[in-house]
Design a protein around this motif. Structure first.
Motif, short mmCIF file in Angstrom:
data_model
loop_
_atom_site.label_atom_id
_atom_site.label_comp_id
_atom_site.label_asym_id
_atom_site.label_seq_id
_atom_site.Cartn_x
_atom_site.Cartn_y
_atom_site.Cartn_z
N LEU A 33 -79.00 84.91 20.36
CA LEU A 33 -78.33 84.97 19.33
C LEU A 33 -79.47 84.90 18.22
N GLU A 34 -79.89 84.08 18.13
CA GLU A 34 -82.12 84.16 17.32
C GLU A 34 -81.71 86.27 17.93
N ALA A 35 -82.80 86.30 18.25
CA ALA A 35 -82.95 87.27 18.32
C ALA A 35 -81.61 88.75 17.96
N ASN A 36 -80.49 88.42 18.09
CA ASN A 36 -79.66 88.91 17.81
C ASN A 36 -79.43 89.07 16.04
N ALA A 37 -80.11 88.46 15.83
CA ALA A 37 -79.57 88.12 13.67
C ALA A 37 -80.67 87.79 13.92
N ALA A 38 -82.11 87.86 13.60
CA ALA A 38 -83.51 89.05 13.42
C ALA A 38 -83.52 90.19 13.38
N LEU A 39 -82.54 90.85 15.03
CA LEU A 39 -82.94 92.59 14.45
C LEU A 39 -82.20 92.75 13.47
N ALA A 40 -80.80 91.86 13.42
CA ALA A 40 -79.56 92.06 12.30
C ALA A 40 -80.11 92.50 10.41
N ALA A 41 -81.04 91.36 10.58
CA ALA A 41 -81.92 91.04 9.80
C ALA A 41 -82.64 92.41 9.55
N GLU A 42 -83.79 92.91 10.59
CA GLU A 42 -84.70 94.24 10.10
C GLU A 42 -83.55 94.97 9.91
N ILE A 43 -82.38 95.40 10.47
CA ILE A 43 -81.06 96.42 10.18
C ILE A 43 -80.79 96.88 8.77
N ALA A 44 -80.63 95.45 8.15
CA ALA A 44 -80.01 95.54 7.03
C ALA A 44 -81.29 95.95 6.01
N VAL A 45 -82.43 95.50 6.16
CA VAL A 45 -83.57 95.84 5.01
C VAL A 45 -83.52 97.36 5.64
N ALA A 46 -83.82 97.66 6.68
CA ALA A 46 -84.04 99.54 6.65
C ALA A 46 -82.91 100.01 6.40
N CYS A 47 -81.67 99.23 6.14
CA CYS A 47 -80.63 99.70 5.49
C CYS A 47 -81.14 100.04 3.89
N THR A 48 -81.63 99.84 3.70
CA THR A 48 -81.73 99.73 2.09
C THR A 48 -82.58 100.38 1.64
N ARG A 49 -83.53 100.56 2.46
CA ARG A 49 -84.15 101.98 2.90
C ARG A 49 -83.85 103.59 2.64
N VAL A 50 -82.60 103.08 3.70
CA VAL A 50 -82.00 104.87 3.97
C VAL A 50 -81.73 105.21 2.98
N SER A 51 -80.54 103.78 2.58
CA SER A 51 -79.51 104.41 1.72
C SER A 51 -80.15 104.87 0.08
N ALA A 52 -81.62 104.19 -0.12
CA ALA A 52 -82.00 104.92 -1.39
C ALA A 52 -82.44 106.09 -0.84
N ALA A 53 -83.32 106.41 0.07
CA ALA A 53 -83.62 107.72 -0.05
C ALA A 53 -83.06 108.74 1.51
N PRO A 54 -82.77 110.41 0.63
CA PRO A 54 -81.44 110.89 1.26
C PRO A 54 -82.10 111.25 2.87
N LEU A 55 -81.26 111.73 3.58
CA LEU A 55 -80.27 112.05 5.09
C LEU A 55 -81.56 112.73 5.35
N ALA A 56 -82.21 112.95 6.56
CA ALA A 56 -83.26 113.81 7.25
C ALA A 56 -82.10 114.77 7.12
N ARG A 57 -80.57 114.69 7.46
CA ARG A 57 -79.93 116.33 7.39
C ARG A 57 -78.53 115.86 6.48
N SER A 58 -78.34 117.20 5.36
CA SER A 58 -77.47 116.38 4.55
C SER A 58 -76.53 118.19 4.74
#
Ligand code: PSU
Ligand code: MN
Length: 289
Positions: free
Chosen positions: A264-289
């Protein structure tokens, strides 16, 4: 933000381990710089985020209902406390801006009777969010669960694994078609999924931390007895999952409990990293549009 379910605390884990699990999941998310939001129905109100008093009530478990998606309006009508399952939490996420969710194991197709299928699957098929888990709970029919995820069009990816994890152990022998090694890939995959207007979840499966994994053979042995007992005692409906989890935990003398909290702890940590990564991706254009 990272959403969490509350049924794992109120029904899935015994006292006082449930408090330890909640504390460790919250800590893991905050350490990465994300904000945890526990979903629940608190005294009739559907919420994300519990204050200390509310969390204490859910951890004490007194009179707290297990609420799947369909049970939420009922708990609201009756002014009750309801602990959300994965399905319950996803149905509330559909109304919120939160896009990443962490849990232990998703529900799925039960071994017996096979028509007992968790509503988690139905909600995964209509909620476009990222769900981080350690596979489906090993009390289930994992092959059937994977087939249903495929039928429903749910995207399943292994995080640093090519095999579906079985919750307490990594080796189910069920291959995963897609495996990723970075959270940025998951964030990009999610952006592409959304760009296609898809309504299904992306399920990210991470194996349980190796040092806590419990051998498959001991789980299977415990489960055989537990399934027989559940049948003899006429355990049905929402009570089946908590019953089997408790029985397996007793039979493995708590080793599964330590594994459960660690994953549970490991999954929470990974989810948090993904959430942070999502804020980076939505700010940047996608590789393929
Ligand atoms: N995994 C756990 N503990 C749990 C659950 C999953 O390790 O308590 C809960 C989740 O809330 C999941 C639910 O959504 O069990 C599935 O229950 P059912 O099979 O009744 O849908
Ligand atoms: Mn069921």
């Amino acid at each position: 933000m990272v959403a969490l379910e509350s049924s794992v605390f109120a029904q899935g884990l015994p006292i006082p381990t449930n408090a330890d699990a909640a504390r460790r999941m919250i800590g893991a998310i905050e350490r990465v710089g994300a904000v945890p939001a526990i979903s629940a129905v608190s005294a009739g109100k559907a919420v994300f985020g519990l204050n200390d008093d509310e969390l204490a009530r859910f951890l004490a478990r007194d009179g707290v209902l297990k609420v799947s998606a369909r049970d939420i309006p009922v708990a609201m009508l009756q002014g009750r406390d309801g602990a959300t399952t994965v399905a319950g939490a996803l149905s509330l996420m559909a109304l919120s801006p939160i896009r990443v969710f962490a849990t232990g194991g998703i529900g799925g197709v039960h071994r017996e009777p096979q028509f007992d299928e968790s509503a988690d699957l139905a909600e995964l098929s209509r909620t476009p969010v990222i769900v981080v888990c350690a596979g489906a709970k090993s009390i289930l029919d994992l092959h059937a669960t994977m087939e249903r995820l495929e039928s429903f069009g749910v995207v399943v990816v292994g995080y640093r694994t090519r095999e579906m994890p079985g919750f307490f152990f990594a080796d189910t022998g069920i291959p995963l078609a897609t495996s990723v090694v970075s959270v940025d890939e998951i964030a990009q995959l999610y952006a592409l999924q959304c760009s296609l207007g898809r309504q299904q979840a992306i399920v990210v499966m991470q194996p349980p931390p190796a040092e806590h994994a419990v051998r498959k053979a001991s789980i299977e042995r415990a489960l055989d007895t537990a399934l027989d007992d559940a049948k003899r005692h006429g355990v049905r409906g929402g009570a089946v999952t908590p019953y089997l989890l408790t029985a397996v935990e007793r039979a493995t003398e708590g080793r599964t409990l330590a594994a459960n909290v660690a994953l549970l702890e490991a999954n929470a940590a990974l989810a948090a990293e993904i959430a942070v990564a999502c804020t980076r991706v939505s700010a940047a254009p996608l590789a393929r549009s």
